[in-house]
Design a protein around this motif. Structure first.
Motif, PDB file in Angstrom:
ATOM      1  N   PHE A  37     -28.629 -73.159  50.036  1.00  0.00           N
ATOM      2  CA  PHE A  37     -28.441 -71.856  49.432  1.00  0.00           C
ATOM      3  C   PHE A  37     -29.671 -70.971  49.609  1.00  0.00           C
ATOM      4  CE2 PHE A  37     -27.489 -68.732  46.253  1.00  0.00           C
ATOM      5  CZ  PHE A  37     -26.128 -68.677  46.260  1.00  0.00           C
ATOM      6  N   ILE A  61     -27.459 -64.693  52.487  1.00  0.00           N
ATOM      7  CA  ILE A  61     -26.837 -66.021  52.421  1.00  0.00           C
ATOM      8  C   ILE A  61     -25.324 -65.868  52.411  1.00  0.00           C
ATOM      9  CG2 ILE A  61     -27.062 -66.168  49.883  1.00  0.00           C
ATOM     10  CD1 ILE A  61     -26.947 -69.107  52.298  1.00  0.00           C
ATOM     11  N   LEU A  62     -24.842 -64.832  51.719  1.00  0.00           N
ATOM     12  CA  LEU A  62     -23.392 -64.624  51.712  1.00  0.00           C
ATOM     13  C   LEU A  62     -22.880 -64.351  53.121  1.00  0.00           C
ATOM     14  CD1 LEU A  62     -22.438 -62.659  48.519  1.00  0.00           C
ATOM     15  CD2 LEU A  62     -21.273 -64.625  49.477  1.00  0.00           C
ATOM     16  N   TYR A  72     -22.933 -67.478  55.150  1.00  0.00           N
ATOM     17  CA  TYR A  72     -21.848 -68.321  54.642  1.00  0.00           C
ATOM     18  C   TYR A  72     -20.498 -67.830  55.187  1.00  0.00           C
ATOM     19  CZ  TYR A  72     -21.133 -71.735  50.897  1.00  0.00           C
ATOM     20  OH  TYR A  72     -20.886 -72.856  50.178  1.00  0.00           O
ATOM     21  N   ILE A  73     -20.328 -66.500  55.165  1.00  0.00           N
ATOM     22  CA  ILE A  73     -19.074 -65.932  55.670  1.00  0.00           C
ATOM     23  C   ILE A  73     -18.937 -66.231  57.159  1.00  0.00           C
ATOM     24  CG2 ILE A  73     -17.795 -63.799  56.072  1.00  0.00           C
ATOM     25  CD1 ILE A  73     -19.199 -62.666  53.572  1.00  0.00           C
ATOM     26  N   THR A 107     -17.997 -69.737  57.572  1.00  0.00           N
ATOM     27  CA  THR A 107     -16.643 -69.995  57.091  1.00  0.00           C
ATOM     28  C   THR A 107     -15.601 -69.499  58.080  1.00  0.00           C
ATOM     29  OG1 THR A 107     -17.438 -69.769  54.837  1.00  0.00           O
ATOM     30  CG2 THR A 107     -15.074 -69.637  55.158  1.00  0.00           C
ATOM     31  N   TRP A 110     -16.087 -74.173  59.360  1.00  0.00           N
ATOM     32  CA  TRP A 110     -17.149 -74.892  58.664  1.00  0.00           C
ATOM     33  C   TRP A 110     -17.725 -75.992  59.540  1.00  0.00           C
ATOM     34  CZ3 TRP A 110     -19.722 -73.327  54.745  1.00  0.00           C
ATOM     35  CH2 TRP A 110     -20.398 -74.207  53.907  1.00  0.00           C
ATOM     36  N   TYR A 133     -16.682 -58.752  51.610  1.00  0.00           N
ATOM     37  CA  TYR A 133     -16.503 -59.797  50.617  1.00  0.00           C
ATOM     38  C   TYR A 133     -15.027 -59.968  50.260  1.00  0.00           C
ATOM     39  CZ  TYR A 133     -21.550 -59.434  50.096  1.00  0.00           C
ATOM     40  OH  TYR A 133     -22.884 -59.418  50.340  1.00  0.00           O
ATOM     41  N   LEU A 185     -13.487 -61.888  52.924  1.00  0.00           N
ATOM     42  CA  LEU A 185     -13.867 -63.288  52.778  1.00  0.00           C
ATOM     43  C   LEU A 185     -12.944 -63.985  51.792  1.00  0.00           C
ATOM     44  CD1 LEU A 185     -15.870 -65.775  52.770  1.00  0.00           C
ATOM     45  CD2 LEU A 185     -16.856 -64.679  50.773  1.00  0.00           C
ATOM     46  N   LEU A 186     -12.709 -63.351  50.641  1.00  0.00           N
ATOM     47  CA  LEU A 186     -11.860 -63.973  49.618  1.00  0.00           C
ATOM     48  C   LEU A 186     -10.464 -64.220  50.180  1.00  0.00           C
ATOM     49  CD1 LEU A 186     -12.929 -62.068  46.394  1.00  0.00           C
ATOM     50  CD2 LEU A 186     -13.554 -64.346  47.138  1.00  0.00           C
ATOM     51  N   LEU A 195     -10.635 -67.144  52.584  1.00  0.00           N
ATOM     52  CA  LEU A 195     -10.803 -68.417  51.881  1.00  0.00           C
ATOM     53  C   LEU A 195      -9.491 -68.891  51.288  1.00  0.00           C
ATOM     54  CD1 LEU A 195     -14.170 -68.123  49.963  1.00  0.00           C
ATOM     55  CD2 LEU A 195     -13.567 -69.711  51.777  1.00  0.00           C
ATOM     56  N   VAL A 196      -8.751 -67.944  50.725  1.00  0.00           N
ATOM     57  CA  VAL A 196      -7.524 -68.320  50.041  1.00  0.00           C
ATOM     58  C   VAL A 196      -6.419 -68.625  51.045  1.00  0.00           C
ATOM     59  CG1 VAL A 196      -5.704 -67.451  48.552  1.00  0.00           C
ATOM     60  CG2 VAL A 196      -8.096 -67.116  47.929  1.00  0.00           C
ATOM     61  N   PRO A 240      -8.428 -71.617  54.428  1.00  0.00           N
ATOM     62  CA  PRO A 240      -9.722 -72.212  54.082  1.00  0.00           C
ATOM     63  C   PRO A 240     -10.368 -72.966  55.242  1.00  0.00           C
ATOM     64  CG  PRO A 240      -7.941 -73.144  52.750  1.00  0.00           C
ATOM     65  CD  PRO A 240      -7.345 -72.089  53.597  1.00  0.00           C
ATOM     66  N   GLU A 299     -11.566 -76.005  61.124  1.00  0.00           N
ATOM     67  CA  GLU A 299     -12.743 -76.601  60.504  1.00  0.00           C
ATOM     68  C   GLU A 299     -13.311 -77.701  61.391  1.00  0.00           C
ATOM     69  OE1 GLU A 299     -13.792 -78.256  56.071  1.00  0.00           O
ATOM     70  OE2 GLU A 299     -12.610 -76.486  56.456  1.00  0.00           O
ATOM     71  N   ARG A 325     -14.716 -84.247  56.416  1.00  0.00           N
ATOM     72  CA  ARG A 325     -15.160 -84.592  55.066  1.00  0.00           C
ATOM     73  C   ARG A 325     -15.806 -85.946  55.122  1.00  0.00           C
ATOM     74  NH1 ARG A 325     -10.866 -83.886  50.388  1.00  0.00           N
ATOM     75  NH2 ARG A 325     -12.375 -85.117  49.269  1.00  0.00           N
TER      76      ARG A 325
END
Lengths: 294, 579
Positions: A36, A225-226, A229-230, A233, A237, A271, A274-275, A278-279, A282, A288, A292
Motif C-alpha cells: 500500500f 496508489i489507487l 491499483y486500478i 486490476t 491481477w 474511480y 474502477l468500481l 470490480l463488480v 473482478p 487474472e 490464489r
C-alpha cells in the motif's frame, strides 16, 4: 493536432504510471502481498529529486537525468528498509497484516515528508532542458518525450533482467512458487529483498519523472496508489504486461477527460469506472494472472 | 529473542482478576481524570477521543469481527458529519432531527454499495472502499453550493438533549462519552453473542461458514451497514464539537486514525477501541514538537503493534491477567431431527467445466438413508469438485441436485446446508483462534438461540465421537488426526440428513482409521446418508455399501464394492493401461 499533443501527454503520464504499477505488481507476485506504500514511495522519489537538485553542479547540461541513478539507488535502499520493517516480520501472517503494515509505512513517509518539506507543491528539475520541440507543427514538451524514453528504457531493462539473466530466472521462480523455488536452492528471502528494492526504485523513478510537470506534494501518494491499483486490476491481477497496458489506458483516460471536462471529473469517473469493473469483472479486463495461493 | 519473550510471559503473574475488573478500573480512572484534573483543553481532547472511540467501535464490527478492511469508514464518518453540518447550519435544524439523519444517510449508502462490493476478495474490497472514499471526498470539495466546498460550513449548532443545550467543557464531554458508553454496550453485547460468533467465523473461514448454514453475504452486509451507523454518529458528534464542517472530515487521516486505534487497541474488541482512542488522541500532546505531523507517531505505533503485538494492547493485557476459563457446559442432545427413509439426495447429470476442462461431466448418483456410498477415482477425476457442487461452493453448469422435491443445484451454500447437507474438507480448516468447543458450536449457531445451548449441543457431538476431552483445547496446534475428528464433530452437530466427507481418513494411522470406520457406521445407523471420498481402498471398500468411481469427470463404475477391484476400466484408470 491537439489530439496528437494530448496523446503524447497521455503517453508520458502513462509511462510514469506504468513504472509505478510495474513496481507494485513485481512485489505482489514475489510476495503475494499488497504494497500500500507504493504511492507514497513515488512521492518520496519526487521529493528526493527536489532535495537533490540544488546539489547538482550548475554548469552540467543535463541536470535531471543525472539525478536518476542517484534516486534509483537511494530508493532501492529504502525498498530494502521497507521490506525488512514491514514485510519480512509478517511473512507467516494473514495478508491483511502486510496491508496494514504498508499503510503504516506510507503514513510515516507521507508525514515525514510534510515535516521535512512542508505541504506546498514542489517541482523537480526537468530531465533535459525543459523546453519544447517542434516536430513538423506538432509542439511537444521535451520533458514528455524524455519521460517516455526513460520509462521505456527502465521497463526494457526489467524485461531483460527477468527474461535473460540467471538472477531474473531466480526472481521469476520466486514469484511463481516460493516453496518450490526454495526447494530448488533459490535464496527466496534475498530474491524478495531484491524485488522490493527494484519495485521501490521504479516508484522513485516515476516520482522523479512526474515531479517536474505535475509537481509533488506529501499527500500525493493516495491517488497514485489507487491509480497503480486500478492499472493492475484492469490489466489482470498479477500480470506484468497487463499492468503496463492498464497504466497507459488510465493515463490516456485521465488526460482525455481532463481536457474536455476537468481533472476532478476525470478522477471521479476513473474511480467510478474502477468500481464498475470490480463488480462486473473482478478478474480484470484481460483475465487474472495471479493464482490464489492456498 | 522469541524465546526470551516466551520466558517473560511464563514469569508473568498468573493472577486472575474478577471479570470486568480491568474495564472497571479504566472507567474509574477516566471519570476521575475528567472530573478532577482535566483542563478545558484536556476536556476537549477527551471529547474528541470519545468521538474517535465511537467511530473505532463501529470499525471493530466490520474489520475486527467481520474481517473486511473497509477503507470507506472515514467516508461514512464524513458523510455523517456533513449531514449534521448542512442540516444544522443551512437548514437550521436541531440535534433531534439532524442526528438520526446522520445515522441514516451512511446506513443507506452502505447498504447500496455494500451489496456489490462485499462480494470482492479482501484486497479488492479495500480498494473498492478506498475508491468510494475518494469519490465522496471529490464530491464534497467540488460541490460548493451544497457543502461550502474547500472552506466548509461554519455555524453548526451544539447538541441539544431533551431540550437542554449541552454547553462545552465537561457537559459536552459527558454527553459524547454517554454515546460511547451506549454504542459500546450495544457492540459488546453483539460481539460476544450469537451474531458476533457467526461474524468471526465468516472472517476466519467464509467457505466453512457457508457450509455451516451461515448467510455469509448477509452477515457481512449487516456488519458493514452497522459500522456505517457508528461512523455516522461519530461524524455528527465531531461536527457538534467543532461547530464547523469541512472536507477535513473526509480526508485520509480520519481513516488512518480509526484504523490505528482499532489495531493498537486490539482488533475486534470494544475495550480496545476505547483504550486505543484515549491513548492515541493523547499521543500528539506528548509529541508536541511534531505539531501537525503527529500522524508519524500513529504510523510508527501502527507498524510496531502489527509486528510486535498483533492482538493489540487489550491482547497484551489479556495475557498478563488471564481471565478464568469459562466452565464447560453440560452436554445436551439437540432435538431429534427426523431423517426420512429411502433416497435422500439424487444427483442427476451434474456438469461443471473450468475453462476447457470438464471437471465433472454428467454424473448421477443417489444417496439412500442409512447407507455409506464410496466415491473413488484417480487424482483430478472430479471427486472434490462433485462434493463442492453438491454443497454449493461451486455452481454447476448443468444438472440437478434433488433434496426431496427441491432442486438445490446452484443455490447458496447456507441454503443447501439448511436443507440438511453437511460436509468436511480435504484440508481441514478450523478457526485457529478458537477452542474446540467454540469451533464445533459454530455449526449450531444457525439453529440454537443462545451460545450456551449451541455449546451444550456441540459437546454432545464431540462426545459421540469420543472427543469430549478436547473441548477446552485451542484448535491451533491440534495434531492432524484430532483436527479431522473435530471437523467431523462439527459436521455431525448439524444433524445432517446427508453427510459428505472429503478424504476423512487421510493422514490417519491404521488404528485411527478403524476407529473412524466405527464412528461412520454409527452415524449411518442413525439414518444419515454418507458420501465418503477416499483413496484408501482397504478403509473404504469394507465400509461402503455402494461405490462410484470417477475418471476425468465421468462415471467409470457404479455398483457394489466387491466389483471395484476386478473392473477392467477402473484398473486401467488407476494404472494408466489401455483397456
Amino acid at each position: 493536432m491537439i489530439t496528437l499533443q494530448l496523446l503524447v501527454n497521455g503517453l508520458a503520464l502513462g509511462a510514469a504510471y506504468a513504472l509505478v504499477a510495474l513496481g507494485f505488481v513485481l512485489v505482489l507476485n514475489a510476495t503475494a502481498a499488497v504494497n500500500f506504500a507504493q504511492g507514497d514511495l513515488v512521492m518520496a522519489g519526487g521529493l528526493l529529486g527536489v532535495a537533490l537538485a540544488p546539489h547538482l553542479p550548475a554548469y552540467l547540461p543535463l541536470p535531471g537525468l543525472l539525478l536518476l541513478p542517484v534516486v534509483l539507488v537511494l530508493m532501492a535502499g529504502l525498498g530494502l528498509v521497507l521490506a525488512a520493517a514491514a514485510y519480512l516480520p509478517l511473512r507467516r501472517r494473514p495478508p491483511v497484516a502486510v496491508f496494514i503494515s504498508t499503510i503504516a509505512a506510507g503514513i510515516i513517509l507521507q508525514n515525514g515528508a510534510s515535516v521535512l518539506f512542508g505541504p506546498e507543491p514542489r517541482a523537480a528539475p526537468p530531465l533535459l532542458s525543459g523546453g519544447t520541440l517542434d516536430l513538423g507543427g506538432l509542439v511537444v514538451a521535451e520533458q514528455s518525450l524524455a519521460i517516455i524514453a526513460v520509462a521505456a528504457l527502465l521497463i526494457a531493462g526489467q524485461q531483460w533482467l527477468f527474461g535473460r539473466t540467471q538472477l531474473g530466472r531466480r526472481l521469476r521462480a520466486t514469484a511463481q512458487d516460493p516453496e518450490m523455488a526454495r526447494a530448488c536452492g533459490v535464496r527466496v528471502t534475498a530474491m524478495i529483498l531484491i524485488t522490493f528494492a527494484l519495485g521501490t526504485a521504479f516508484a522513485g523513478a516515476a516520482g522523479l519523472l512526474l515531479a517536474n510537470r505535475y509537481f509533488v506534494t506529501p499527500t500525493a501518494g493516495g491517488d497514485l496508489i489507487l491509480k497503480a491499483y486500478i492499472a493492475v486490476t484492469i490489466g489482470g491481477w498479477g500480470s506484468v504486461p497487463g499492468a503496463v497496458a492498464g497504466a497507459l489506458l488510465i493515463a490516456l483516460f485521465e488526460v482525455g477527460v481532463s481536457s474536455v471536462l476537468s481533472y476532478p471529473v476525470a478522477l471521479g469517473l476513473l474511480y467510478a469506472t474502477l468500481l464498475v469493473i470490480l463488480v462486473a469483472r473482478p478478474q480484470g479486463l484481460f483475465g487474472e494472472a495471479a493464482r490464489r495461493r492456498a | 529473542m522469541r524465546n526470551g519473550v516466551r520466558k517473560l510471559w511464563a514469569l508473568a503473574p498468573t493472577l486472575t482478576l474478577p471479570r470486568f475488573a480491568g474495564e472497571g478500573i479504566g472507567v474509574a480512572v477516566l471519570v476521575a481524570y475528567a472530573l478532577l484534573y482535566a483542563s478545558p483543553y484536556g476536556l476537549r481532547v477527551l471529547t474528541v477521543a470519545g468521538v474517535y472511540a465511537l467511530a473505532a467501535i463501529g470499525f471493530q464490527i466490520v474489520f475486527g469481527l467481520g474481517g473486511a478492511l473497509s477503507l470507506a469508514h472515514g467516508a461514512f464518518f464524513g458523510i455523517g458529519a456533513y449531514a449534521t453540518g448542512i442540516l444544522g447550519s443551512q437548514w437550521g435544524l436541531g440535534f433531534a432531527a439532524t442526528f438520526p439523519v446522520s445515522l441514516l444517510v451512511p446506513l443507506l449508502l452502505a447498504l447500496l454499495v455494500g451489496l456489490p462490493v462485499l462480494r470482492l476478495e479482501s484486497h479488492y474490497f479495500a480498494l473498492a472502499t478506498l475508491g468510494i472514499a475518494q469519490v465522496v471526498h471529490l464530491l464534497a470539495v467540488n460541490s460548493p453550493g451544497l457543502t461550502g466546498g474547500a472552506n466548509g460550513l461554519p455555524g453548526v449548532p451544539g447538541i441539544v438533549l431533551f431540550g437542554w443545550a449541552v454547553p462545552r467543557g465537561l457537559p459536552l464531554a459527558a454527553a459524547v462519552w454517554g454515546f460511547v458508553a451506549l454504542g459500546g454496550l450495544v457492540a459488546w453485547r453483539l460481539a460476544r453473542g450469537h451474531w458476533g460468533r457467526a461474524l468471526t467465523l465468516v472472517r476466519d473461514d467464509p467457505l466453512a461458514a457457508g457450509t455451516l448454514g451461515l448467510d455469509v453475504g448477509g452477515l457481512r452486509l449487516a456488519a458493514f451497514a452497522l459500522s456505517a451507523v457508528y461512523a455516522g454518529a461519530a461524524g455528527a458528534l465531531a461536527v457538534h464539537t467543532q461547530r464547523v464542517v469541512s472536507p477535513e472530515v473526509l480526508e485520509f487521516p480520519v481513516m488512518v486514525s480509526v484504523l490505528t486505534i482499532a489495531v493498537v487497541g486490539g482488533r475486534g474488541r470494544v475495550a480496545g477501541a476505547i483504550l486505543g482512542a484515549v491513548l492515541l488522541l493523547h499521543l500528539p500532546e506528548w509529541f508536541r514538537f511534531l505539531e501537525r505531523s503527529y500522524l508519524i507517531v500513529y504510523g510508527v505505533a501502527l507498524l510496531a503493534t502489527i509486528v510486535l503485538a498483533p492482538h493489540g494492547l487489550t491482547g497484551l493485557l489479556d495475557r498478563l491477567f488471564p481471565s478464568r476459563p469459562a466452565p464447560l457446559p453440560e452436554p445436551a442432545a439437540p432435538p431429534e431431527t427426523a431423517i426420512p427413509t429411502g433416497p435422500l439426495l439424487r444427483v442427476e447429470g451434474l456438469t461443471k467445466g473450468f475453462g476447457g476442462v470438464r471437471a465433472v461431466d454428467g454424473v448421477s448418483l443417489t444417496l439412500e438413508a442409512a447407507t455409506i456410498t464410496g466415491l473413488i477415482g484417480p487424482n483430478g477425476s472430479g471427486k472434490t469438485t462433485l462434493v463442492n457442487l453438491i454443497s454449493g461452493l461451486e455452481t454447476p453448469d448443468g444438472g440437478r441436485v434433488m433434496m426431496g422435491n427441491s432442486d438445490m443445484a446452484g443455490q447458496r451454500p447456507d441454503r443447501i446446508a439448511r436443507a440438511g447437507i453437511a460436509r468436511t474438507f480435504q484440508a481441514v480448516s478450523l478457526p485457529e483462534g478458537a477452542n474446540v468447543l467454540a469451533a464445533v458450536a459454530a455449526a449450531r449457531l444457525e439453529r440454537d438461540g443462545s451460545i450456551a445451548l449451541a455449546e451444550a449441543h456441540a459437546l454432545w457431538a464431540l462426545e459421540r465421537l469420543g472427543a469430549a476431552d478436547l473441548a477446552a483445547k485451542p484448535c491451533a496446534g491440534l495434531p492432524a488426526a484430532l483436527r479431522r475428528r473435530v471437523e467431523l464433530a462439527r459436521a455431525l452437530a448439524r444433524q445432517p440428513a446427508v453427510l459428505l466427507l472429503d478424504e476423512p481418513a487421510a493422514g490417519l494411522t491404521d488404528g485411527e482409521k478403524a476407529e473412524l470406520a466405527g464412528h461412520l457406521r454409527a452415524i449411518a445407523a442413525t439414518g444419515t446418508a454418507l458420501l465418503v471420498v477416499e483413496h484408501d481402498m482397504g478403509f473404504l471398500l469394507p465400509l461402503a455399501g455402494h461405490v462410484l468411481c470417477l475418471d476425468q469427470g465421468r462415471p467409470l463404475y457404479e455398483g457394489p464394492p466387491e466389483g471395484v477391484r476386478s473392473d477392467p476400466a477402473v484398473v486401467a484408470a488407476y494404472l494408466g493401461e489401455g483397456v
